[in-house]
Design a protein around this motif. Structure first.
Motif, short mmCIF file in Angstrom:
data_model
loop_
_atom_site.label_atom_id
_atom_site.label_comp_id
_atom_site.label_asym_id
_atom_site.label_seq_id
_atom_site.Cartn_x
_atom_site.Cartn_y
_atom_site.Cartn_z
N ARG A 1 15.57 -12.89 36.34
CA ARG A 1 15.11 -12.05 37.81
C ARG A 1 15.99 -12.00 38.81
NH1 ARG A 1 10.44 -9.97 37.90
NH2 ARG A 1 9.09 -10.33 36.36
N GLU A 2 16.95 -13.39 38.95
CA GLU A 2 17.86 -13.62 39.93
C GLU A 2 19.15 -12.48 39.64
OE1 GLU A 2 21.09 -16.98 41.60
OE2 GLU A 2 19.59 -17.33 40.01
N ALA A 3 19.47 -12.66 38.39
CA ALA A 3 20.60 -11.68 37.86
C ALA A 3 20.33 -10.20 38.03
CB ALA A 3 21.05 -11.96 36.34
N ALA A 4 18.91 -9.98 37.91
CA ALA A 4 18.58 -8.35 37.88
C ALA A 4 18.73 -8.08 39.37
CB ALA A 4 17.04 -8.26 37.50
N PHE A 5 18.02 -9.09 40.34
CA PHE A 5 18.21 -8.83 41.89
C PHE A 5 19.60 -8.53 42.31
CE2 PHE A 5 18.83 -10.30 46.18
CZ PHE A 5 17.80 -9.57 46.95
N VAL A 6 20.48 -9.44 41.83
CA VAL A 6 22.03 -9.33 42.02
C VAL A 6 22.63 -7.88 41.62
CG1 VAL A 6 24.24 -10.34 41.90
CG2 VAL A 6 22.46 -11.93 42.01
N GLU A 7 22.10 -7.62 40.28
CA GLU A 7 22.45 -6.29 39.79
C GLU A 7 21.98 -5.07 40.83
OE1 GLU A 7 24.55 -3.66 37.00
OE2 GLU A 7 24.82 -5.84 37.56
N ALA A 8 20.84 -5.23 41.12
CA ALA A 8 20.15 -4.07 41.74
C ALA A 8 21.01 -3.91 43.11
CB ALA A 8 18.88 -4.47 42.06
N ALA A 9 21.24 -5.03 43.84
CA ALA A 9 21.78 -5.09 45.12
C ALA A 9 23.31 -4.52 44.91
CB ALA A 9 21.99 -6.44 45.68
N VAL A 10 24.02 -4.83 44.04
CA VAL A 10 25.38 -4.14 43.79
C VAL A 10 25.17 -2.62 43.35
CG1 VAL A 10 27.32 -4.49 42.32
CG2 VAL A 10 26.13 -6.52 42.82
N VAL A 11 24.30 -2.35 42.32
CA VAL A 11 24.14 -0.85 42.38
C VAL A 11 23.81 0.11 43.48
CG1 VAL A 11 22.58 0.74 40.97
CG2 VAL A 11 23.50 -1.16 39.82
#
Length: 386
Positions: free
Chosen positions: A313-323
């Motif tokens: 979930r942390e990795a997904a949050f980071v990826e969403a913010a970057v996208v």
């Protein structure tokens, strides 16, 4: 219930019929006949015609069910030629056993229920039944270790447990045989069953009933579980397709070239949830890949500090913010000073459409549910990102 299940296998399987359809129908139908002969209604009618005939019919039906169970296992697990050869041999043994039992049954009636003739009848019955049960149990356990489908694996193990109860019944019949042959009073003669958990009824009635239940449920479970699994899979595909819509919409509006062809008219795959979900996952993946020049390492580091979750979930949050920040940078034509590397968390473990979808669902959830982080670029007075 057994007769209804047999009708489902024989009449409700559609065409072309799957391998083992007729043998499964024979298995369930034979068990239905065996138990029907124990019922007072059917047994009473048969006994009015020929005394003790219900016992012969029930025993022959039990042997037929055991033979059908072997045939099902052979047809599903062996090459067709090898399966036919083994099934043919079992059919010959079954026919010989039933003919022998019928001859001994007639001799028993003519000899005024001679214990010795009945002992030979029992010997023939339990010999073939024991051989068939042990053979089937070995195949079920062997195939349960090799199969990939969980419903098949569970079903075969349930059938193997049913074989264990069948062996208890065979051991009881063997005790009766020894009692008759040597004159030992090991089993009460003509004892009434007052309870299914009291001896000898727990061996003569409860054990075979449990054996039939477990074997029938075990062999039928994959056929019942498959449509249920298909329904759940399609429901998950539809829900996943809808959950990915916000992320896909933003990416496709910014980069229309990632949208794949919808297919020609009359193409049934266009309406297939699996096809639609797979296409959406590919389009989102292509869109994220096209954003690589706009991925900001500063946004990635700030998102990692602000993440409310851990692990995936942390990795997904980071990826969403970057996208989200990359889309904003793409619209304004602003390139970051340091380009962040693409997300690689668990990438090697995602080897299927479901794995990719589960990852993108986490990213899409973070994309829509959480506000993107704000970071200040060195040398610029205004914040970047959204």
């Amino acid at each position: 219930m057994l007769a209804a299940a047999a009708g489902y296998w024989i009449l409700g399987r559609g065409t072309p019929r799957p391998t083992g359809t007729w043998t499964m129908g024979a298995l369930l139908g034979s068990f239905a006949v065996a138990f029907a002969c124990y019922s007072p209604l059917v047994g009473g009618v048969v006994e009015e015609v020929v005394p003790h005939m219900a016992r012969l019919l029930s025993n022959c039906a039990s042997l037929g069910a055991a033979t059908a169970a072997l045939a099902v296992s052979f047809q599903l697990n062996l090459e067709p030629a090898q399966a036919r050869r083994r099934v043919r041999l079992r059919l010959v043994l079954f026919a010989a056993s039933t003919v022998g039992m019928t001859v001994l049954f007639i001799g028993e009636q003519m000899a005024h229920r001679s214990p010795q003739v009945y002992a030979l009848y029992l010997l023939l019955f339990i010999s073939y039944l024991g051989f068939a049960v042990i053979d089937f149990a070995q195949q079920a356990l062997r195939q349960s270790k090799a199969t990939r489908r969980s419903s098949v694996r569970l079903g075969l193990r349930l059938a193997a447990c049913g074989c264990a109860f069948a062996l208890v019944y065979i051991a009881y019949k063997l005790t009766v045989l020894v009692s008759l042959g040597f004159g030992f009073p090991l089993v009460p003669d003509h004892s009434e069953c007052s309870s299914l958990v009291a001896a000898p009824c727990v061996f003569s009635v409860a054990s075979p009933a449990l054996a039939v239940l477990l074997i029938c449920v075990g062999l039928t479970l994959p056929a019942v579980a498959y449509p249920v699994a298909q329904f759940r899979r399609r429901r998950w595909e539809k829900r996943s397709f809808e959950a990915l819509a916000p992320l896909w919409r933003d990416l496709s509006q910014a980069m229309p070239q990632i949208v794949l062809s919808a297919g020609g008219q009359g193409d049934e795959s266009v309406e297939d949830p699996d096809f639609l979900l797979q296409r959406r996952v590919i389009e989102i993946s292509d869109g994220i890949l096209a954003l690589r020049p706009y991925r900001s390492q500063q946004v990635e580091e700030a998102a990692a500090k602000a993440s409310p979750g851990q692990g995936a979930r942390e990795a997904a949050f980071v990826e969403a913010a970057v996208v989200k920040a990359s889309l904003a940078a793409m619209r304004t034509g602003t390139l970051p000073r340091v380009i962040a590397a693409p997300a690689t968390t668990d990438a090697s473990a995602r080897k299927s459409l479901r794995d990719d979808t589960e990852w993108l669902l986490l990213v899409a959830d973070a994309y829509t549910q959480h506000a993107a982080v704000r970071v200040a670029d060195d040398g610029l007075p205004e914040p970047v990102g959204v």
